[in-house]
Design a protein around this motif. Structure first.
Motif, PDB file in Angstrom:
ATOM      1  N   UNK A   4     -45.521  56.753  54.483  1.00  8.41           N
ATOM      2  CA  UNK A   4     -46.015  57.661  53.459  1.00  8.41           C
ATOM      3  C   UNK A   4     -47.151  58.502  54.023  1.00  8.41           C
ATOM      4  N   UNK A   5     -47.200  59.760  53.585  1.00  4.90           N
ATOM      5  CA  UNK A   5     -48.227  60.696  54.031  1.00  4.90           C
ATOM      6  C   UNK A   5     -48.977  61.231  52.819  1.00  4.90           C
ATOM      7  N   UNK A   6     -50.061  61.898  53.103  1.00  5.91           N
ATOM      8  CA  UNK A   6     -50.854  62.530  52.047  1.00  5.91           C
ATOM      9  C   UNK A   6     -49.992  63.461  51.197  1.00  5.91           C
ATOM     10  N   UNK A   7     -49.099  64.170  51.820  1.00  6.41           N
ATOM     11  CA  UNK A   7     -48.258  65.120  51.082  1.00  6.41           C
ATOM     12  C   UNK A   7     -47.307  64.429  50.105  1.00  6.41           C
ATOM     13  N   UNK A  11     -46.214  64.737  45.163  1.00  7.47           N
ATOM     14  CA  UNK A  11     -44.809  64.612  44.757  1.00  7.47           C
ATOM     15  C   UNK A  11     -44.638  63.373  43.884  1.00  7.47           C
ATOM     16  N   UNK A  12     -45.241  62.274  44.309  1.00 11.79           N
ATOM     17  CA  UNK A  12     -45.184  61.032  43.551  1.00 11.79           C
ATOM     18  C   UNK A  12     -45.852  61.200  42.188  1.00 11.79           C
ATOM     19  N   UNK A  13     -47.022  61.820  42.166  1.00  7.39           N
ATOM     20  CA  UNK A  13     -47.758  62.013  40.905  1.00  7.39           C
ATOM     21  C   UNK A  13     -46.980  62.880  39.929  1.00  7.39           C
ATOM     22  N   UNK A  14     -46.365  63.949  40.420  1.00  8.31           N
ATOM     23  CA  UNK A  14     -45.545  64.799  39.537  1.00  8.31           C
ATOM     24  C   UNK A  14     -44.393  64.007  38.940  1.00  8.31           C
ATOM     25  N   UNK A  67     -37.165  61.672  49.412  1.00  9.52           N
ATOM     26  CA  UNK A  67     -36.699  62.533  50.505  1.00  9.52           C
ATOM     27  C   UNK A  67     -37.736  62.633  51.614  1.00  9.52           C
ATOM     28  N   UNK A  68     -39.016  62.689  51.250  1.00 10.75           N
ATOM     29  CA  UNK A  68     -40.064  62.801  52.271  1.00 10.75           C
ATOM     30  C   UNK A  68     -40.081  61.618  53.213  1.00 10.75           C
ATOM     31  N   UNK A 103     -53.723  53.347  44.524  1.00 15.40           N
ATOM     32  CA  UNK A 103     -55.085  53.639  44.073  1.00 15.40           C
ATOM     33  C   UNK A 103     -55.376  55.137  44.167  1.00 15.40           C
ATOM     34  N   UNK A 104     -54.963  55.763  45.254  1.00 16.50           N
ATOM     35  CA  UNK A 104     -55.190  57.190  45.412  1.00 16.50           C
ATOM     36  C   UNK A 104     -54.348  57.975  44.400  1.00 16.50           C
ATOM     37  N   UNK A 105     -53.100  57.557  44.228  1.00 17.34           N
ATOM     38  CA  UNK A 105     -52.245  58.254  43.253  1.00 17.34           C
ATOM     39  C   UNK A 105     -52.820  58.130  41.849  1.00 17.34           C
ATOM     40  N   UNK A 106     -53.284  56.944  41.494  1.00 20.14           N
ATOM     41  CA  UNK A 106     -53.861  56.731  40.154  1.00 20.14           C
ATOM     42  C   UNK A 106     -55.093  57.610  39.966  1.00 20.14           C
TER      43      UNK A 106
END
Length: 110
Positions: A4-7, A11-14, A67-68, A103-106
């Motif tokens: 997983x990358x920052x980018x 995408x996950x959050x959306x 896909x990423x 944690x970052x996504x939240x």
């Protein structure tokens, strides 16, 4: 397959927002102190995402997110054999720091 990358976060959050899973992600982030915690909760979340996506017409966002890290197009993810999909999801869960990711996504969805 890649890590997983920052980018992948936006995408996950959306996807999470579109499927209405924001509170569930934030709960996992708050309650998880180890990769084992996230593995147990994250694996259930991934399958819940698939379940909700099929009912909420959000399946494309799942394909776009996967896909990423799968290094495929969303269409290629959609056409994966089930055994390959399961293997890839398990690899994704095993090879990443999911505590940090969730944690970052939240925090990004506040």
């Amino acid at each position: 397959m890649r890590k997983l990358k920052t980018s992948d976060i936006p995408v996950f959050c959306r996807c999470v927002k579109k499927l209405g899973l924001k509170d569930e992600i934030q709960k996992i982030a708050r309650e998880s102190d180890s990769a084992k915690d996230v593995w147990a909760k994250g694996f259930d979340l991934i399958w819940n995402l698939f379940d909700i996506a099929t009912e909420a017409a959000g399946e494309m966002c799942i394909y776009e997110f996967l896909a990423g890290p799968f290094e495929m197009t969303p269409e290629e993810v959609r056409d994966l054999d089930m055994d390959v999909l399961i293997e890839n999801v398990q690899h994704l869960l095993n090879e990443n720091n999911l505590v940090a990711f969730f944690k970052f996504a939240a925090a990004s969805m506040k």
